[in-house]
Scaffold this active site. Structure first.
Site, PDB file in Angstrom:
ATOM      1  N   ARG A 112      48.019  36.880  -4.454  1.00 17.27           N
ATOM      2  CA  ARG A 112      47.324  35.836  -3.249  1.00 17.27           C
ATOM      3  C   ARG A 112      47.383  34.506  -4.128  1.00 17.27           C
ATOM      4  O   ARG A 112      46.961  34.196  -5.267  1.00 17.27           O
ATOM      5  CB  ARG A 112      45.872  36.259  -3.513  1.00 17.27           C
ATOM      6  CG  ARG A 112      45.078  35.326  -2.674  1.00 17.27           C
ATOM      7  CD  ARG A 112      43.748  36.113  -2.282  1.00 17.27           C
ATOM      8  NE  ARG A 112      44.035  37.013  -1.146  1.00 17.27           N
ATOM      9  CZ  ARG A 112      42.766  37.249  -0.521  1.00 17.27           C
ATOM     10  NH1 ARG A 112      41.560  36.965  -0.685  1.00 17.27           N
ATOM     11  NH2 ARG A 112      43.187  38.152   0.457  1.00 17.27           N
ATOM     12  N   HIS A 139      49.124  36.105   6.108  1.00 16.89           N
ATOM     13  CA  HIS A 139      48.419  37.188   5.305  1.00 16.89           C
ATOM     14  C   HIS A 139      49.035  38.621   6.112  1.00 16.89           C
ATOM     15  O   HIS A 139      48.228  39.291   6.724  1.00 16.89           O
ATOM     16  CB  HIS A 139      47.085  36.986   5.809  1.00 16.89           C
ATOM     17  CG  HIS A 139      46.217  37.536   4.841  1.00 16.89           C
ATOM     18  ND1 HIS A 139      46.455  38.501   4.092  1.00 16.89           N
ATOM     19  CD2 HIS A 139      44.829  37.887   4.833  1.00 16.89           C
ATOM     20  CE1 HIS A 139      45.340  39.259   3.525  1.00 16.89           C
ATOM     21  NE2 HIS A 139      44.468  38.714   3.991  1.00 16.89           N
ATOM     22  N   GLN A 142      47.199  41.955   5.910  1.00 18.08           N
ATOM     23  CA  GLN A 142      46.022  42.133   6.951  1.00 18.08           C
ATOM     24  C   GLN A 142      46.377  42.291   8.361  1.00 18.08           C
ATOM     25  O   GLN A 142      46.017  43.337   8.968  1.00 18.08           O
ATOM     26  CB  GLN A 142      45.254  40.741   6.915  1.00 18.08           C
ATOM     27  CG  GLN A 142      43.841  40.787   7.680  1.00 18.08           C
ATOM     28  CD  GLN A 142      43.024  41.859   7.340  1.00 18.08           C
ATOM     29  OE1 GLN A 142      42.322  41.662   6.115  1.00 18.08           O
ATOM     30  NE2 GLN A 142      42.532  42.618   8.211  1.00 18.08           N
ATOM     31  N   ASP A 228      38.760  34.256  12.706  1.00 18.84           N
ATOM     32  CA  ASP A 228      38.671  34.221  11.381  1.00 18.84           C
ATOM     33  C   ASP A 228      37.993  32.887  10.994  1.00 18.84           C
ATOM     34  O   ASP A 228      37.399  32.253  12.011  1.00 18.84           O
ATOM     35  CB  ASP A 228      40.024  33.978  11.041  1.00 18.84           C
ATOM     36  CG  ASP A 228      40.147  34.181   9.168  1.00 18.84           C
ATOM     37  OD1 ASP A 228      39.172  34.373   8.651  1.00 18.84           O
ATOM     38  OD2 ASP A 228      41.318  33.818   8.748  1.00 18.84           O
ATOM     39  N   CYS A 268      39.193  39.690   9.926  1.00 14.49           N
ATOM     40  CA  CYS A 268      39.733  40.071   8.733  1.00 14.49           C
ATOM     41  C   CYS A 268      38.584  40.205   7.753  1.00 14.49           C
ATOM     42  O   CYS A 268      38.835  40.834   6.654  1.00 14.49           O
ATOM     43  CB  CYS A 268      40.934  39.172   8.228  1.00 14.49           C
ATOM     44  SG  CYS A 268      40.567  37.463   7.879  1.00 14.49           S
ATOM     45  N   ARG A 296      42.972  48.447   5.274  1.00 19.91           N
ATOM     46  CA  ARG A 296      43.919  47.678   4.362  1.00 19.91           C
ATOM     47  C   ARG A 296      44.272  48.752   3.256  1.00 19.91           C
ATOM     48  O   ARG A 296      45.370  48.772   2.683  1.00 19.91           O
ATOM     49  CB  ARG A 296      42.935  46.733   3.633  1.00 19.91           C
ATOM     50  CG  ARG A 296      42.678  45.610   4.701  1.00 19.91           C
ATOM     51  CD  ARG A 296      43.947  44.633   4.733  1.00 19.91           C
ATOM     52  NE  ARG A 296      44.242  44.062   3.731  1.00 19.91           N
ATOM     53  CZ  ARG A 296      44.112  42.992   3.070  1.00 19.91           C
ATOM     54  NH1 ARG A 296      43.123  42.340   3.421  1.00 19.91           N
ATOM     55  NH2 ARG A 296      44.704  42.566   1.882  1.00 19.91           N
TER      56      ARG A 296
HETATM   57  N1  NVA Z   1      41.885  32.642   6.848  1.00 18.23           N
HETATM   58  C1  NVA Z   1      41.004  33.072   5.503  1.00 18.23           C
HETATM   59  C2  NVA Z   1      41.369  34.564   5.452  1.00 18.23           C
HETATM   60  C3  NVA Z   1      40.530  35.176   4.228  1.00 18.23           C
HETATM   61  C4  NVA Z   1      40.796  36.665   4.290  1.00 18.23           C
HETATM   62  C5  NVA Z   1      41.619  32.475   4.125  1.00 18.23           C
HETATM   63  O1  NVA Z   1      42.860  32.163   4.029  1.00 18.23           O
HETATM   64  O2  NVA Z   1      40.574  32.080   3.651  1.00 18.23           O
HETATM   65  N1   CP Z   2      40.529  39.995   4.525  1.00 24.44           N
HETATM   66  C1   CP Z   2      40.674  39.985   3.310  1.00 24.44           C
HETATM   67  O1   CP Z   2      41.974  39.666   2.773  1.00 24.44           O
HETATM   68  O2   CP Z   2      39.697  39.746   2.397  1.00 24.44           O
HETATM   69  P1   CP Z   2      39.440  39.211   1.031  1.00 24.44           P
HETATM   70  O3   CP Z   2      39.545  37.741   0.855  1.00 24.44           O
HETATM   71  O4   CP Z   2      38.143  39.737   0.508  1.00 24.44           O
HETATM   72  O5   CP Z   2      40.402  39.879   0.168  1.00 24.44           O
END
Ligand code: NVA
Ligand code: CP
Length: 312
Positions: A112, A139, A142, A228, A268, A296
């Site tokens: 990540r 992502h 997800q 989101d 998500c 997930r």
């Molecule tokens: N769009 C959000 C998703 C978090 C799981 C982010 O990138 O922070």
């Molecule tokens: N939806 C998701 O990826 O959650 P986290 O940021 O908690 O991993």
């Protein structure tokens, strides 16, 4: 590293949704269904016995960390958890060198991070499959879980309409790749300044993508309404500006009322009730967010198996 790690086929990564073909996505989803049913029956499923997953987090996480970590142990393997702060990545070791080293020691890597180019650079120097656990741009894990969840609740997604309400972020761009690959329609409504960028999306057919200024119009007839956070990780400096721009992009009961009568709601997570979605919707009867989060685990177990073992 187990001897069985040796790949018979070419090295595969999952950096974007379209890195897998439609048939491969269908295979992974089918396999996830089997893995989930075994999990529910407490039946052991140790297909990745002795395999090791390294997880590299350069941003916070709850779901991604727990689902990959629990998933790998449930498959009979083990996990190493790294963050920028507790590894040499935080002290400027090049991502390419990190990839060369980690991938000699483990069977699989999940990352990540920020820019998609960063995970691409890692993958280009990795000896083992690399999975995108979220970047600024995509992502894919997800969306795999979201599609699995839709199919569980409503059957095939092909030909259906998904309404994306809010920021054209990593989730929105991944939904678009999935719509193109799997053959469903994507309605997107985002405020001016936060819409999909033409240079990134090319020219998708109008049977795949339709954009709307009014979020109510985007929800009309949708089989899935999803949203989101207004501010994704890494964009916190824009928080105040975004709160003003996104004020009308809150999924509420009125939006759900114009969607198809069978419509479900997904997010998500983490969610901000009262911002991108009302408590009434996310905690209401059309919401499937807890199944979505749980899934997930199951889809990623299927994905890890697929990347290491191919189709079984
Ligand atoms: N769009 C959000 C998703 C978090 C799981 C982010 O990138 O922070
Ligand atoms: N939806 C998701 O990826 O959650 P986290 O940021 O908690 O991993």
């Amino acid at each position: 590293m187990s001897d069985a790690t040796t790949h018979t086929g070419p090295l595969r990564h999952f950096l974007q949704f379209r890195d897998l073909s439609k048939t491969e996505i269908q295979y992974v989803l089918d396999r996830a269904r089997l893995i989930k049913s075994k999990f529910k029956r407490y039946e052991a499923h140790h297909t990745l016995h002795d395999r090791n997953l390294a997880m590299v987090f350069e941003k916070a996480s709850t779901r991604t960390r727990v689902s990959f970590e629990a998933g790998m142990y449930q498959l009979g393997g083990s996990v190493i958890h790294l963050t920028t702060g507790d590894s040499q990545l935080g002290r400027s070791e090049p991502i390419e060198d990190t990839a060369r080293v980690i991938s000699r020691m483990v069977d699989l890597v999940m990352i990540r991070t920020f820019e998609q180019t960063r995970i691409e650079r890692f993958a280009a120097h990795s000896r083992v499959p690399v999975i995108n656990g979220l970047t600024n741009e995509f992502h894919p894990c997800q969306i795999l879980a979201d599609i699995f969840t839709f199919i569980e609740h409503r059957g095939p997604i092909e030909g259906k309409t998904v309404a994306w309400i809010g920021d054209a972020n990593n989730m929105a761009y991944t939904w678009l790749q999935a719509a193109e690959l799997l053959g469903f329609r994507l309605h997107v409504s985002a405020p001016t300044g936060y819409r999909l960028e033409a240079e990134r999306i090319g020219q998708p057919s109008s049977s795949v993508l339709q954009e709307f200024s009014d979020p109510m119009e985007a929800c009309q007839g949708a089989h899935l309404v999803t949203t989101d956070v207004w501010t994704s990780m890494g964009y916190e400096a824009e928080n105040e500006e975004r709160r003003k721009a996104f004020a009308d992009w809150c999924v509420d009961a009125d939006m759900m009322a114009v969607a198809d009568p069978s419509a479900i709601f997904m997010h998500c997570l983490p969610a901000h009730r009262g911002e991108e979605v009302t408590g009434e919707v996310i905690d209401g009867p059309q919401s499937v967010v807890w199944d979505e989060a749980e899934n997930r685990l199951h889809v990623q177990k299927a994905l890890m198996e697929f990347l290491l073992l191919g189709q079984m």
